[in-house]
Design a protein around this motif. Sequence first.
Motif, PDB file in Angstrom:
ATOM      1  N   ALA A   1       5.661   5.103 107.869  1.00 32.00           N
ATOM      2  CA  ALA A   1       5.238   5.901 109.019  1.00 32.00           C
ATOM      3  C   ALA A   1       6.347   5.893 110.058  1.00 32.00           C
ATOM      4  O   ALA A   1       6.969   4.858 110.318  1.00 32.00           O
ATOM      5  N   ARG A   2       6.616   7.040 110.629  1.00 29.67           N
ATOM      6  CA  ARG A   2       7.697   7.142 111.620  1.00 29.67           C
ATOM      7  C   ARG A   2       7.438   6.187 112.788  1.00 29.67           C
ATOM      8  O   ARG A   2       6.357   6.164 113.356  1.00 29.67           O
ATOM      9  N   GLY A   3       8.430   5.377 113.102  1.00 27.70           N
ATOM     10  CA  GLY A   3       8.301   4.440 114.198  1.00 27.70           C
ATOM     11  C   GLY A   3       7.660   3.123 113.819  1.00 27.70           C
ATOM     12  O   GLY A   3       7.540   2.230 114.657  1.00 27.70           O
ATOM     13  N   ASP A   4       7.241   2.950 112.548  1.00 27.83           N
ATOM     14  CA  ASP A   4       6.592   1.708 112.133  1.00 27.83           C
ATOM     15  C   ASP A   4       7.664   0.712 111.701  1.00 27.83           C
ATOM     16  O   ASP A   4       7.930   0.510 110.519  1.00 27.83           O
ATOM     17  N   ASP A   5       8.293   0.073 112.680  1.00 31.09           N
ATOM     18  CA  ASP A   5       9.425  -0.805 112.402  1.00 31.09           C
ATOM     19  C   ASP A   5       9.041  -2.051 111.619  1.00 31.09           C
ATOM     20  O   ASP A   5       9.842  -2.571 110.845  1.00 31.09           O
TER      21      ASP A   5
ATOM     22  N   ARG B   1      24.427   7.601 103.902  1.00 32.83           N
ATOM     23  CA  ARG B   1      23.992   8.334 105.092  1.00 32.83           C
ATOM     24  C   ARG B   1      24.563   7.672 106.343  1.00 32.83           C
ATOM     25  O   ARG B   1      24.823   6.464 106.352  1.00 32.83           O
ATOM     26  N   PRO B   2      24.731   8.442 107.409  1.00 31.90           N
ATOM     27  CA  PRO B   2      25.184   7.841 108.669  1.00 31.90           C
ATOM     28  C   PRO B   2      24.113   6.897 109.216  1.00 31.90           C
ATOM     29  O   PRO B   2      22.918   7.063 108.946  1.00 31.90           O
ATOM     30  N   LEU B   3      24.561   5.939 109.973  1.00 29.29           N
ATOM     31  CA  LEU B   3      23.625   5.000 110.582  1.00 29.29           C
ATOM     32  C   LEU B   3      22.938   5.671 111.760  1.00 29.29           C
ATOM     33  O   LEU B   3      23.588   6.158 112.681  1.00 29.29           O
ATOM     34  N   ALA B   4      21.602   5.704 111.713  1.00 32.98           N
ATOM     35  CA  ALA B   4      20.847   6.306 112.803  1.00 32.98           C
ATOM     36  C   ALA B   4      20.724   5.328 113.967  1.00 32.98           C
ATOM     37  O   ALA B   4      20.841   4.108 113.802  1.00 32.98           O
ATOM     38  N   ARG B   5      20.463   5.870 115.148  1.00 30.63           N
ATOM     39  CA  ARG B   5      20.289   5.024 116.323  1.00 30.63           C
ATOM     40  C   ARG B   5      19.084   4.112 116.128  1.00 30.63           C
ATOM     41  O   ARG B   5      18.049   4.542 115.618  1.00 30.63           O
ATOM     42  N   TYR B   6      19.224   2.858 116.479  1.00 33.49           N
ATOM     43  CA  TYR B   6      18.186   1.832 116.367  1.00 33.49           C
ATOM     44  C   TYR B   6      17.846   1.484 114.914  1.00 33.49           C
ATOM     45  O   TYR B   6      16.851   0.812 114.652  1.00 33.49           O
ATOM     46  N   ASP B   7      18.662   1.939 113.970  1.00 37.66           N
ATOM     47  CA  ASP B   7      18.414   1.642 112.555  1.00 37.66           C
ATOM     48  C   ASP B   7      18.909   0.228 112.250  1.00 37.66           C
ATOM     49  O   ASP B   7      20.083  -0.078 112.429  1.00 37.66           O
ATOM     50  N   ARG B   8      18.003  -0.615 111.767  1.00 39.01           N
ATOM     51  CA  ARG B   8      18.357  -2.011 111.485  1.00 39.01           C
ATOM     52  C   ARG B   8      18.603  -2.266 109.999  1.00 39.01           C
ATOM     53  O   ARG B   8      18.712  -3.419 109.569  1.00 39.01           O
ATOM     54  N   SER B   9      18.676  -1.217 109.193  1.00 36.76           N
ATOM     55  CA  SER B   9      18.769  -1.387 107.744  1.00 36.76           C
ATOM     56  C   SER B   9      19.951  -2.271 107.337  1.00 36.76           C
ATOM     57  O   SER B   9      19.790  -3.203 106.536  1.00 36.76           O
ATOM     58  N   ILE B  10      21.130  -1.988 107.855  1.00 35.02           N
ATOM     59  CA  ILE B  10      22.307  -2.755 107.468  1.00 35.02           C
ATOM     60  C   ILE B  10      22.155  -4.217 107.864  1.00 35.02           C
ATOM     61  O   ILE B  10      22.489  -5.123 107.090  1.00 35.02           O
ATOM     62  N   ASP B  11      21.620  -4.472 109.050  1.00 39.18           N
ATOM     63  CA  ASP B  11      21.427  -5.854 109.497  1.00 39.18           C
ATOM     64  C   ASP B  11      20.500  -6.615 108.546  1.00 39.18           C
ATOM     65  O   ASP B  11      20.759  -7.772 108.206  1.00 39.18           O
TER      66      ASP B  11
END
Length: 228
Positions: free
Chosen positions: A80-84, A185-195
Amino acid sequence: MARVLLVDDDTELCALQAEYLRAEGFEVEAVYDGEQGAGLALEGGFDIVVLDVMMPRTNGIEALRRIRARSRIPVIMLTARGDDIDRVLGLELGADDYVPKPCTPRELVARIRAILRRAQGTPGPRETQVLGVGALCVRPEQRRAEWQGRLLELTSTEFNLLEVLARCAGNPVSKNELSEKALGRPLARYDRSIDVHVSNLRAKLGDLPDGRSPIQTVRGIGYQYIVS
């Protein structure tokens, strides 16, 4: 022709996605609950799984947990969008990437192709070499990595990240470059995937004799595999 397993209880959306994927040249099978999806993923025969988080019976997080206990098949989570919370938990459990819902079929196809390209791409001349950095040995052609002689059980994305860091050992690599090369894909703002993926890698590698992680954070830039 790559085979895609769609696991989502939204039958209408699933049918739309399946139709689009087939038109793009994929073979597709769709199921509508996590228990059945996990079972099919573990039977083999698929190249990638697209797994929704919110489902009855066995949800996507539990299905992913079952899959990762026995398989390294690439998995993209639908969140869900925003479901961090679900997003980070999925990545911590070994999902290769996520796509926020609602998403367009075109975006889903792009993510699938990016993951498959890096998981199954034909190695070029520069990839046939063995990369050795201290206790780390990366074999790109075989998509295998060893740490202190021990084979590492890595997801497709974790391997991609480790290969990029090993090739650049001793030099910092930006998070955006890591995202481009490992996730496509480019890293999106607030994207924590790489971390989160780097955190998983650190846990699997363990520490150097001096107690440091071989993957160091470079503040304001990204990460660096240190040459010990």
